[in-house]
Design a protein around this motif. Structure first.
Motif, PDB file in Angstrom:
ATOM      1  N   TYR A   1       0.854  -1.187   0.000  1.00 19.91           N
ATOM      2  CA  TYR A   1       0.000   0.000   0.000  1.00 19.91           C
ATOM      3  C   TYR A   1       0.892   1.239   0.000  1.00 19.91           C
ATOM      4  O   TYR A   1       2.067   1.173   0.405  1.00 19.91           O
TER       5      TYR A   1
ATOM      6  N   TYR B   1      -1.076 -10.463  -0.433  1.00 21.29           N
ATOM      7  CA  TYR B   1       0.059  -9.889   0.305  1.00 21.29           C
ATOM      8  C   TYR B   1       0.104 -10.457   1.716  1.00 21.29           C
ATOM      9  O   TYR B   1      -0.867 -11.054   2.182  1.00 21.29           O
TER      10      TYR B   1
ATOM     11  N   ARG C   1      -2.866 -12.756   2.959  1.00 21.52           N
ATOM     12  CA  ARG C   1      -4.257 -12.385   2.708  1.00 21.52           C
ATOM     13  C   ARG C   1      -4.540 -12.564   1.220  1.00 21.52           C
ATOM     14  O   ARG C   1      -3.688 -12.239   0.388  1.00 21.52           O
TER      15      ARG C   1
ATOM     16  N   HIS D   1      -7.469  -8.185  -2.734  1.00 23.28           N
ATOM     17  CA  HIS D   1      -8.779  -7.547  -2.532  1.00 23.28           C
ATOM     18  C   HIS D   1      -8.723  -6.072  -2.852  1.00 23.28           C
ATOM     19  O   HIS D   1      -7.661  -5.448  -2.828  1.00 23.28           O
TER      20      HIS D   1
ATOM     21  N   HIS E   1     -10.410  -2.594  -1.301  1.00 25.56           N
ATOM     22  CA  HIS E   1     -11.107  -2.084  -0.112  1.00 25.56           C
ATOM     23  C   HIS E   1     -12.121  -1.012  -0.516  1.00 25.56           C
ATOM     24  O   HIS E   1     -11.838  -0.197  -1.397  1.00 25.56           O
TER      25      HIS E   1
ATOM     26  N   GLU F   1     -14.675  -5.319   1.504  1.00 28.63           N
ATOM     27  CA  GLU F   1     -13.613  -5.689   0.562  1.00 28.63           C
ATOM     28  C   GLU F   1     -14.251  -6.574  -0.503  1.00 28.63           C
ATOM     29  O   GLU F   1     -15.261  -7.222  -0.238  1.00 28.63           O
TER      30      GLU F   1
HETATM   31 FE   LIG Z   1      -5.870  -4.803   2.417  1.00 28.18          FE
END
Ligand SMILES: [Fe+2]
Length: 288
Positions: A155, A189, A210, A213, A215, A229
């Motif tokens: 991110y 990630y 995870r 996705h 968000h 998500e």
């Molecule tokens: Fe995330």
């Protein structure tokens, strides 16, 4: 109570409350003490194990900064964050899912048909859908705050090579409740596992992954704000999300579209020669 025993300590704890203790504080703290005491009795907690727990909390505090919140991560991997989400989700609305720690405030406006991909590598993903209320009526003017990872799995707040608003956008639905934009396919990630929470994952034989996705925070006047998500149905981590965020209604098919079929009405129209993917994700908001 003078004589405290392992069997009455929970009742003694409750008896120590002051008369003017807020009723909700009393309810939450009494239940917390009851479960902590039962936990210690159930596993016959040793001094050594109790010390490991205290050391864990100390290290979690030491590593926590405004950018790195180890206690939220702890709550996430223990399933508490998702459980709190599910306790307060509205059955007839789209399921909520974890906010996570990577949302940034004041995302830049993203017009319908706008693009978040920019110069980043990767296949174009066209995302579109409609925001409706629980009666099926489209919601015009709903705000969609959307964010995701860059193709490197980071991110913007984790990556000094990205602008802070990279892969963040705020879209407003049109008069038919529609939204649409282009981006790159988000990637799976790992949550940060270089701290004490990583030690828990390793001790439990768990991975830190995870599924990929997008968000969303969806909000509209007169409706409950929805934090959620959307996941692709072919992600290898879909059935073992380390923060327990996946719900059936949030899993969508990313449809492969052939080269030359990219539609009009997008910033990237006329610029996408190869194949691309397309996902439809409708959101249903509960009335406030
Ligand atoms: Fe995330």
């Amino acid at each position: 109570m003078r004589t405290v025993t392992k069997d009455n300590i929970t009742d003694v704890f409750t008896a120590y409350f002051g008369d003017d203790t807020d009723p909700r504080v009393r309810e939450v703290l009494a239940a917390l003490a009851r479960h902590i005491h039962d936990f210690a009795r159930e596993v016959n907690l040793t001094h050594e194990e109790w010390n490991v727990g205290i050391d864990f909390l100390t290290r979690a505090g030491d590593i926590t900064t405004p950018e790195r919140q180890e206690f939220v991560l702890l709550s996430d991997v223990m399933g508490l964050s998702s459980l709190v989400d599910m306790l307060h989700s509205t059955p007839e609305a789209t399921s909520s899912s974890v906010l996570g720690p990577f949302h940034v405030s004041n995302p830049p406006p993203l017009a319908i048909g706008g693009d978040m991909k920019g110069d980043f590598e990767g296949e174009v993903l066209l995302v579109e859908g409609t925001v409706r209320d629980t009666d099926g009526a489209p919601i015009a003017g709903a705000k969609l705050d959307i964010w995701q990872t860059a193709p490197n799995g980071l991110y913007s707040s984790q990556d000094e090579n990205q602008h802070i608003h990279s892969f963040h956008g705020l879209m407003t639905t049109d008069e038919n409740g529609r939204y649409a934009f282009t981006t790159v396919r988000p990637v799976s990630y790992t949550v940060p596992d270089d701290g004490p929470v990583g030690d828990i994952l390793r001790a439990a034989g768990r991975h830190p992954w995870r599924p990929s996705h997008l968000h969303y925070i969806a909000s509209a006047d007169g409706h409950k704000t929805l934090v959620t998500e959307v996941f692709p149905d072919d992600d290898p981590y879909l059935d073992q999300d380390t923060v327990f965020g996946v719900r059936d209604d949030l899993v969508m098919t990313y449809v492969e579209e052939p080269a030359g079929s990219f539609p009009d009405g997008f910033d990237l129209s006329g610029k996408v020669d190869g194949p691309y993917s397309r996902v439809d994700f409708d959101l249903v908001l509960a009335k406030a």
